[in-house]
Design a protein around this motif. Structure first.
Motif, PDB file in Angstrom:
ATOM      1  N   GLY A 150       0.804  -1.218   0.000  1.00  0.00           N
ATOM      2  CA  GLY A 150       0.000   0.000   0.000  1.00  0.00           C
ATOM      3  C   GLY A 150       0.836   1.267   0.000  1.00  0.00           C
ATOM      4  N   VAL A 155      -3.529   2.368  -0.578  1.00  0.00           N
ATOM      5  CA  VAL A 155      -4.226   1.351   0.211  1.00  0.00           C
ATOM      6  C   VAL A 155      -5.359   0.709  -0.576  1.00  0.00           C
ATOM      7  CG1 VAL A 155      -5.643   0.954   2.255  1.00  0.00           C
ATOM      8  CG2 VAL A 155      -3.600   2.389   2.418  1.00  0.00           C
ATOM      9  N   ASP A 156      -6.169   1.517  -1.268  1.00  0.00           N
ATOM     10  CA  ASP A 156      -7.322   0.962  -1.977  1.00  0.00           C
ATOM     11  C   ASP A 156      -6.892  -0.026  -3.052  1.00  0.00           C
ATOM     12  OD1 ASP A 156      -8.979   2.502  -0.407  1.00  0.00           O
ATOM     13  OD2 ASP A 156      -9.280   4.059  -1.916  1.00  0.00           O
ATOM     14  N   ARG A 157      -5.886   0.349  -3.824  1.00  0.00           N
ATOM     15  CA  ARG A 157      -5.430  -0.547  -4.891  1.00  0.00           C
ATOM     16  C   ARG A 157      -4.783  -1.802  -4.300  1.00  0.00           C
ATOM     17  NH1 ARG A 157      -3.375   2.967  -7.880  1.00  0.00           N
ATOM     18  NH2 ARG A 157      -5.101   3.036  -9.360  1.00  0.00           N
ATOM     19  N   LEU A 159      -5.434  -3.285  -1.464  1.00  0.00           N
ATOM     20  CA  LEU A 159      -6.486  -4.169  -0.966  1.00  0.00           C
ATOM     21  C   LEU A 159      -7.216  -4.849  -2.115  1.00  0.00           C
ATOM     22  CD1 LEU A 159      -7.956  -2.054   1.983  1.00  0.00           C
ATOM     23  CD2 LEU A 159      -6.614  -4.167   2.144  1.00  0.00           C
ATOM     24  N   ALA A 160      -7.458  -4.124  -3.200  1.00  0.00           N
ATOM     25  CA  ALA A 160      -8.126  -4.715  -4.362  1.00  0.00           C
ATOM     26  C   ALA A 160      -7.285  -5.840  -4.951  1.00  0.00           C
ATOM     27  CB  ALA A 160      -8.408  -3.648  -5.409  1.00  0.00           C
TER      28      ALA A 160
END
Length: 253
Positions: A150, A155-157, A159-160
């Motif tokens: 991350g 972080v979003d990418r 986690l994806a």
């Protein structure tokens, strides 16, 4: 399982376990830890380069010697041994992430699971055009390396990618920040800019730039690994791999 060489102020660690796609056996992890810690202890080394022989950089956590448990006591022993192996991998990743010198990873072919985490733990992350990454450890409930990932891609990418088992190619890795450069095979030396600061300054800069969350990262890993049924979760994952691509089941996280 590794070859170590010196090129001026750089130490080059080359994984040579090509018959298993450089998958991280317990022995290979211990050899890498020892070599990395030896380099850190040598003040003449300012750059540590992690490379590999063969078609693949590292196909992840080595599952090849796992056998189904016969009972509760044997299951507990296997789960404990697996936990220790994951702890040692986290120690290796944290040591690279907080090393007081520049760290470089050079990837060709597959960098899967813990192999992808090795790549993400380094400062300079170079890859050939055929490189590909996957972070499938969450598929059997392991939390390993996600925060460091991350830091590079958001972080979003991260986690994806981790929760969907996404496959990332070299151009996507470069555009999203996982890789810092895409290079021709064997050309990493030409793409490594000489340092303009001494090692103590490099160490101080790195320490200032990175919050030390080693204890939290280790705790997250241990919590995930000590959930009941670790070896069974891994076996279920292997069975899923066998249905998709039988040749992957024996050697990859």
């Amino acid at each position: 399982m590794i070859e170590v060489s010196r090129e001026g102020g750089a130490a080059v660690l080359c994984m040579t376990r090509t018959e298993r796609g450089n998958a991280l056996s317990a022995g290979l992890v211990e050899a890498l830890i020892s070599a990395v810690e030896t380099c850190i202890a040598d003040p003449a080394i300012n750059t540590l380069v992690l490379t590999s022989q063969g078609a693949d950089f590292c196909t992840g956590f080595d599952l090849s010697n796992m056998q189904p448990a016969a009972g509760a006591e044997e299951t507990a022993a296997i789960d404990g041994a697996l936990l220790w192996r994951f702890v040692r991998i986290e120690h290796l990743l944290a040591t690279l992430w907080h090393a007081p010198l520049r760290t470089v990873a050079v990837v060709q072919g597959r960098a899967f699971g813990a192999g992808a985490d090795l790549f993400a733990a380094c400062d300079v992350r170079l890859a050939t055009a055929d490189a590909q990454w996957r972070f499938p450890g969450a598929g059997f409930g392991i939390v390993l390396g996600t925060r460091r990932l991350g830091e590079h891609v958001g972080v979003d990418r991260a986690l994806a990618w981790v929760t969907t088992g996404a496959s990332i190619d070299a151009q996507q890795a470069l555009s999203q920040g996982l890789a810092t450069g895409v290079i021709p095979a064997g050309a990493w030396r030409e793409h490594l800019t000489p340092l303009s600061v001494d090692r103590p300054t490099c160490a101080a800069l790195r320490a200032a730039a990175r919050t030390d969350l080693r204890d939290a990262d280790l705790a997250a890993l241990v919590r995930s690994a000590t959930r009941a049924g670790l070896s069974q979760r891994i076996e279920n994952y292997r069975n899923t791999l066998r249905k998709k691509k039988p040749e992957q089941a024996s050697a990859q996280q």
